[in-house]
Design an enzyme around this catalytic site. Structure first.
Site, PDB file in Angstrom:
ATOM      1  N   VAL A  42      -5.325 -15.643   8.200  1.00  0.00           N
ATOM      2  CA  VAL A  42      -4.436 -14.820   8.013  1.00  0.00           C
ATOM      3  C   VAL A  42      -4.009 -13.627   8.710  1.00  0.00           C
ATOM      4  CG1 VAL A  42      -3.713 -12.978   5.685  1.00  0.00           C
ATOM      5  CG2 VAL A  42      -4.422 -15.480   5.350  1.00  0.00           C
ATOM      6  N   ALA A  43      -3.268 -12.607   9.054  1.00  0.00           N
ATOM      7  CA  ALA A  43      -3.547 -11.461   9.874  1.00  0.00           C
ATOM      8  C   ALA A  43      -3.038 -10.500   8.915  1.00  0.00           C
ATOM      9  CB  ALA A  43      -2.148 -11.793  11.021  1.00  0.00           C
ATOM     10  N   LYS A  89       2.598   1.787   6.917  1.00  0.00           N
ATOM     11  CA  LYS A  89       3.382   0.922   8.050  1.00  0.00           C
ATOM     12  C   LYS A  89       3.872   1.640   9.212  1.00  0.00           C
ATOM     13  CE  LYS A  89       1.449  -3.213   7.373  1.00  0.00           C
ATOM     14  NZ  LYS A  89       0.979  -4.030   9.146  1.00  0.00           N
ATOM     15  N   ASP A  91      -5.798 -11.701  14.403  1.00  0.00           N
ATOM     16  CA  ASP A  91      -4.409 -10.411  14.691  1.00  0.00           C
ATOM     17  C   ASP A  91      -4.461 -10.053  16.042  1.00  0.00           C
ATOM     18  OD1 ASP A  91      -6.764  -9.151  14.340  1.00  0.00           O
ATOM     19  OD2 ASP A  91      -6.321  -7.343  13.826  1.00  0.00           O
ATOM     20  N   MET A  98      -4.755  -9.521   5.722  1.00  0.00           N
ATOM     21  CA  MET A  98      -6.256 -10.188   4.852  1.00  0.00           C
ATOM     22  C   MET A  98      -6.157  -8.817   4.013  1.00  0.00           C
ATOM     23  SD  MET A  98      -8.961 -11.599   7.074  1.00  0.00           S
ATOM     24  CE  MET A  98     -10.580 -11.919   5.256  1.00  0.00           C
ATOM     25  N   ARG A 112       0.954  -1.182   0.124  1.00  0.00           N
ATOM     26  CA  ARG A 112       0.253  -0.411   0.073  1.00  0.00           C
ATOM     27  C   ARG A 112       0.866   1.365   0.013  1.00  0.00           C
ATOM     28  NH1 ARG A 112      -3.964  -1.507   5.048  1.00  0.00           N
ATOM     29  NH2 ARG A 112      -1.245  -2.141   5.997  1.00  0.00           N
ATOM     30  N   TYR A 147       0.431   3.945  10.621  1.00  0.00           N
ATOM     31  CA  TYR A 147      -0.446   3.016  11.962  1.00  0.00           C
ATOM     32  C   TYR A 147       0.991   2.678  12.529  1.00  0.00           C
ATOM     33  CZ  TYR A 147      -4.435   1.023   8.982  1.00  0.00           C
ATOM     34  OH  TYR A 147      -5.801   1.243   8.833  1.00  0.00           O
ATOM     35  N   ARG A 156     -26.757  -4.426  19.854  1.00  0.00           N
ATOM     36  CA  ARG A 156     -25.796  -4.366  18.346  1.00  0.00           C
ATOM     37  C   ARG A 156     -26.225  -5.496  17.587  1.00  0.00           C
ATOM     38  NH1 ARG A 156     -21.725  -3.460  14.175  1.00  0.00           N
ATOM     39  NH2 ARG A 156     -22.451  -1.220  16.113  1.00  0.00           N
ATOM     40  N   GLU A 168      -4.116   3.914  14.511  1.00  0.00           N
ATOM     41  CA  GLU A 168      -5.051   3.591  14.817  1.00  0.00           C
ATOM     42  C   GLU A 168      -5.749   3.510  16.631  1.00  0.00           C
ATOM     43  OE1 GLU A 168      -1.611   3.050  14.795  1.00  0.00           O
ATOM     44  OE2 GLU A 168      -1.101   2.126  16.741  1.00  0.00           O
ATOM     45  N   LEU A 191     -14.202  -8.738  18.265  1.00  0.00           N
ATOM     46  CA  LEU A 191     -13.013  -7.686  19.209  1.00  0.00           C
ATOM     47  C   LEU A 191     -14.312  -7.495  21.145  1.00  0.00           C
ATOM     48  CD1 LEU A 191     -10.253  -6.271  18.612  1.00  0.00           C
ATOM     49  CD2 LEU A 191     -12.329  -4.485  18.019  1.00  0.00           C
ATOM     50  N   ASP A 221     -23.691 -12.181  18.326  1.00  0.00           N
ATOM     51  CA  ASP A 221     -23.505 -11.361  19.302  1.00  0.00           C
ATOM     52  C   ASP A 221     -23.543 -11.268  20.721  1.00  0.00           C
ATOM     53  OD1 ASP A 221     -21.663  -8.373  17.868  1.00  0.00           O
ATOM     54  OD2 ASP A 221     -21.838  -8.451  19.824  1.00  0.00           O
ATOM     55  N   ALA A 228     -10.257 -12.805  13.338  1.00  0.00           N
ATOM     56  CA  ALA A 228      -9.646 -11.961  14.688  1.00  0.00           C
ATOM     57  C   ALA A 228      -7.934 -11.921  15.339  1.00  0.00           C
ATOM     58  CB  ALA A 228     -10.674 -12.157  16.195  1.00  0.00           C
ATOM     59  N   HIS A 267       1.283   1.070  16.519  1.00  0.00           N
ATOM     60  CA  HIS A 267       1.366  -0.161  17.056  1.00  0.00           C
ATOM     61  C   HIS A 267       2.356  -0.014  17.879  1.00  0.00           C
ATOM     62  CE1 HIS A 267      -2.666  -1.668  15.185  1.00  0.00           C
ATOM     63  NE2 HIS A 267      -1.620  -1.012  13.909  1.00  0.00           N
TER      64      HIS A 267
HETATM   65  N1  LIG Z   1      -6.246 -10.068   9.837  1.00  0.00           N
HETATM   66  C1  LIG Z   1      -6.660  -9.193   9.321  1.00  0.00           C
HETATM   67  O1  LIG Z   1      -6.463  -9.203   8.296  1.00  0.00           O
HETATM   68  C2  LIG Z   1      -7.839  -8.052   9.877  1.00  0.00           C
HETATM   69  C3  LIG Z   1      -8.403  -6.454   9.292  1.00  0.00           C
HETATM   70  C4  LIG Z   1      -8.606  -5.671   9.785  1.00  0.00           C
HETATM   71  C5  LIG Z   1      -9.220  -6.349  11.263  1.00  0.00           C
HETATM   72  N2  LIG Z   1      -8.860  -7.231  11.945  1.00  0.00           N
HETATM   73  C6  LIG Z   1      -9.104  -8.147  13.119  1.00  0.00           C
HETATM   74  O2  LIG Z   1     -10.480  -8.265  13.214  1.00  0.00           O
HETATM   75  C7  LIG Z   1     -11.304  -7.762  14.561  1.00  0.00           C
HETATM   76  C8  LIG Z   1     -12.908  -7.588  14.546  1.00  0.00           C
HETATM   77  O3  LIG Z   1     -12.641  -6.093  14.029  1.00  0.00           O
HETATM   78  P1  LIG Z   1     -13.626  -5.340  13.747  1.00  0.00           P
HETATM   79  O4  LIG Z   1     -13.195  -3.804  13.157  1.00  0.00           O
HETATM   80  O5  LIG Z   1     -15.021  -6.149  12.737  1.00  0.00           O
HETATM   81  O6  LIG Z   1     -13.959  -4.709  15.490  1.00  0.00           O
HETATM   82  P2  LIG Z   1     -16.050  -4.179  16.471  1.00  0.00           P
HETATM   83  O7  LIG Z   1     -15.375  -3.733  17.408  1.00  0.00           O
HETATM   84  O8  LIG Z   1     -16.637  -3.298  15.002  1.00  0.00           O
HETATM   85  O9  LIG Z   1     -16.834  -5.426  16.286  1.00  0.00           O
HETATM   86  C9  LIG Z   1     -16.347  -6.354  17.237  1.00  0.00           C
HETATM   87  C10 LIG Z   1     -17.284  -7.008  17.188  1.00  0.00           C
HETATM   88  O10 LIG Z   1     -17.545  -8.370  18.366  1.00  0.00           O
HETATM   89  C11 LIG Z   1     -18.216  -8.667  19.290  1.00  0.00           C
HETATM   90  N3  LIG Z   1     -17.558  -9.618  20.730  1.00  0.00           N
HETATM   91  C12 LIG Z   1     -16.891  -8.929  21.201  1.00  0.00           C
HETATM   92  N4  LIG Z   1     -16.880 -10.392  21.728  1.00  0.00           N
HETATM   93  C13 LIG Z   1     -17.795 -11.421  21.685  1.00  0.00           C
HETATM   94  C14 LIG Z   1     -18.112 -13.132  21.824  1.00  0.00           C
HETATM   95  N5  LIG Z   1     -17.371 -13.396  22.875  1.00  0.00           N
HETATM   96  N6  LIG Z   1     -19.128 -12.917  21.662  1.00  0.00           N
HETATM   97  C15 LIG Z   1     -19.729 -12.605  20.056  1.00  0.00           C
HETATM   98  N7  LIG Z   1     -19.260 -11.784  20.224  1.00  0.00           N
HETATM   99  C16 LIG Z   1     -18.473 -10.848  20.213  1.00  0.00           C
HETATM  100  C17 LIG Z   1     -18.498  -6.588  19.704  1.00  0.00           C
HETATM  101  O11 LIG Z   1     -19.928  -6.404  20.804  1.00  0.00           O
HETATM  102  C18 LIG Z   1     -18.694  -6.432  18.454  1.00  0.00           C
HETATM  103  O12 LIG Z   1     -19.962  -6.078  17.964  1.00  0.00           O
HETATM  104  C19 LIG Z   1     -10.552  -7.682  15.092  1.00  0.00           C
HETATM  105  O13 LIG Z   1      -9.297  -8.440  15.666  1.00  0.00           O
HETATM  106  C20 LIG Z   1      -9.685  -6.296  14.161  1.00  0.00           C
HETATM  107  O14 LIG Z   1      -8.360  -6.015  14.956  1.00  0.00           O
HETATM  108  C21 LIG Z   1      -8.110  -8.165  11.239  1.00  0.00           C
END
Ligand SMILES: NC(=O)c1ccc[n+]([C@@H]2O[C@H](COP(=O)([O-])OP(=O)(O)OC[C@H]3O[C@@H](n4cnc5c(N)ncnc54)[C@H](O)[C@@H]3O)[C@@H](O)[C@H]2O)c1
Length: 365
Positions: free
Chosen positions: A298-299, A75, A270, A301, A15, A94, A203, A118, A240, A198, A268, A96
């Site tokens: 994939v951490a 990054k 990551d 994506m 990117r 970013y 929500r 972030e 999350l 959820d 999730a 982190h």
């Molecule tokens: N792998 C990748 O490339 C990549 C890319 C972007 C984001 N992510 C990750 O994806 C994850 C989700 O991000 P997001 O922006 O959608 O988060 P978000 O905060 O918008 O949504 C998370 C949801 O999870 C719910 N939740 C929490 N605990 C729960 C449980 N025990 N059971 C069911 N639901 C539960 C929350 O209520 C919330 O609605 C994060 O860890 C983020 O870092 C990964």
């Protein structure tokens, strides 16, 4: 203001921090733009595109850091980039920092003003510069699940949406936040049978209003998740808990009940992943099997769709970059508390409490 962007040098990062459209917007506001030759090549943007937008093309990162006061990247800076940072620089990218003491110490030693994407916030309390990447990952999760359900990929040989006379696959989405909603949009678009789980009842009510009869919602109890794993061909982990490791919602025992050739996508990952059997993978070797279940973990994506991701990120960062450019960093942060929440390192000190606490370093507000 003199603003620059460089070619990302972190492994597999394609990117770019500023697209030509953003460059043109900043130039129209009277700013001077400097772009390292080749900075946009990873996403199909040429030096000519940047020159046409009004940027000066420079041969290397050192020249950009020399010419520009504000550096906009993607990054966290790598060691050779940290070495180029001076006290007068503003770095917007970013970072982190919490798990990265070496980078943190390097940024402190540079004396630069370092604002992290972030931790920038919005009025709703969300993280607007993380949101586009969750949107990308959520949408991509359904694309990869469909692919790995194919027989040649080791899957069950089922079409996500079925066909007339043959039922669609069941898709269980754990977590109905940004990535979960985007996954649901793609899965319903493919006519899958979608349920979002959820623990936030508000929500669930919002999702119910938003999607109507297109999806089902369920409280994410252990029993409900166990049933979902047993009956779904695709389970997407999109939970999350801010600042914490992801809860392990799908246990090894539950996995044994799942249909062979089904697909788990752990977005999730990551945050450690929400399936007990998940471990992080990369785009060059994205999947593995446990008990005949395909795991995609994939951490990073969004890296696979770097061009979409770069444009989405630039859309989100542009208002903040404009503010930094028009007002200067200090006045911009005084004027916008959400941008100020992005400040992580300032004049050699850590300015973000959670980072200072995690790294056991002194904090200065
Ligand atoms: N792998 C990748 O490339 C990549 C890319 C972007 C984001 N992510 C990750 O994806 C994850 C989700 O991000 P997001 O922006 O959608 O988060 P978000 O905060 O918008 O949504 C998370 C949801 O999870 C719910 N939740 C929490 N605990 C729960 C449980 N025990 N059971 C069911 N639901 C539960 C929350 O209520 C919330 O609605 C994060 O860890 C983020 O870092 C990964």
């Amino acid at each position: 203001m003199r603003i620059g962007t460089v070619t990302e040098i972190k492994k597999l990062e394609r990117r770019v921090g500023l697209t030509p459209a953003v460059v043109a917007t900043l130039v129209a506001h009277g700013h001077e733009l400097f772009v390292q030759s080749g900075a946009g090549a990873g996403v199909g943007l040429s030096d000519g595109d940047y020159a046409a937008a009004g940027a000066t093309i420079l041969p290397d990162a050192a020249a950009v850091f020399e010419a520009a006061e504000t550096i906009v990247k993607v990054k966290e800076p790598q060691a050779p980039e940290i070495a180029l940072l001076k006290p007068h620089h503003v770095l917007f990218t970013y970072l982190h920092l919490a798990p990265d003491p070496e980078q943190t110490r390097g940024l402190m030693a540079s004396g630069a003003t370092c604002i992290a994407y972030e931790t920038v916030t919005s009025n709703s309390g969300a993280l607007p510069l993380l949101k586009p990447m969750s949107e990308v990952a959520g949408r991509m999760s359904v694309q990869v699940a469909s692919h790995y359900l194919e027989k040649e990929q080791g899957g069950r040989g089922e079409l996500l949406g079925g066909v007339p006379g043959v039922a669609p696959c069941k898709v269980a989405i754990l977590g109905g936040g940004v990535s979960g909603i985007n996954a649901a949009q793609m899965a319903t678009g493919q006519r899958a049978d979608v349920t979002i789980y959820d623990i936030n009842n508000e929500r669930l009510a919002e999702l119910d209003m938003h999607f109507g009869s297109q999806i089902k919602t369920a409280y994410a109890s252990k029993a409900a998740i166990a049933e979902a794993v047993k009956t779904s061909q695709v389970v997407i982990g999109a939970v999350l808990v801010p600042g914490a490791a992801a809860p392990k919602l799908v246990t090894r025992d539950m996995l044994k009940t799942m249909m062979r050739g089904s697909v788990l996508v752990d977005i999730a990952i990551d945050q450690g992943g929400c399936f007990e059997t998940s471990h992080a993978t990369t785009h060059d070797d994205p999947v593995y099997e446990v008990d005949g279940i395909i795991h995609y973990c994939v951490a990073n994506m969004p890296g696979a769709v770097a061009r979409t991701s770069a444009f989405a990120l630039n859309n989100a960062t542009l208002p903040f970059v404009l503010k930094l450019a028009n007002l200067g960093a200090e006045a911009a942060m005084r004027a916008d508390k959400h941008l100020a929440n992005g400040l992580n390192v300032y004049k050699g000190k850590i300015a973000f409490k959670a980072v200072a606490d995690d790294l056991d370093l002194p904090y200065e507000a």
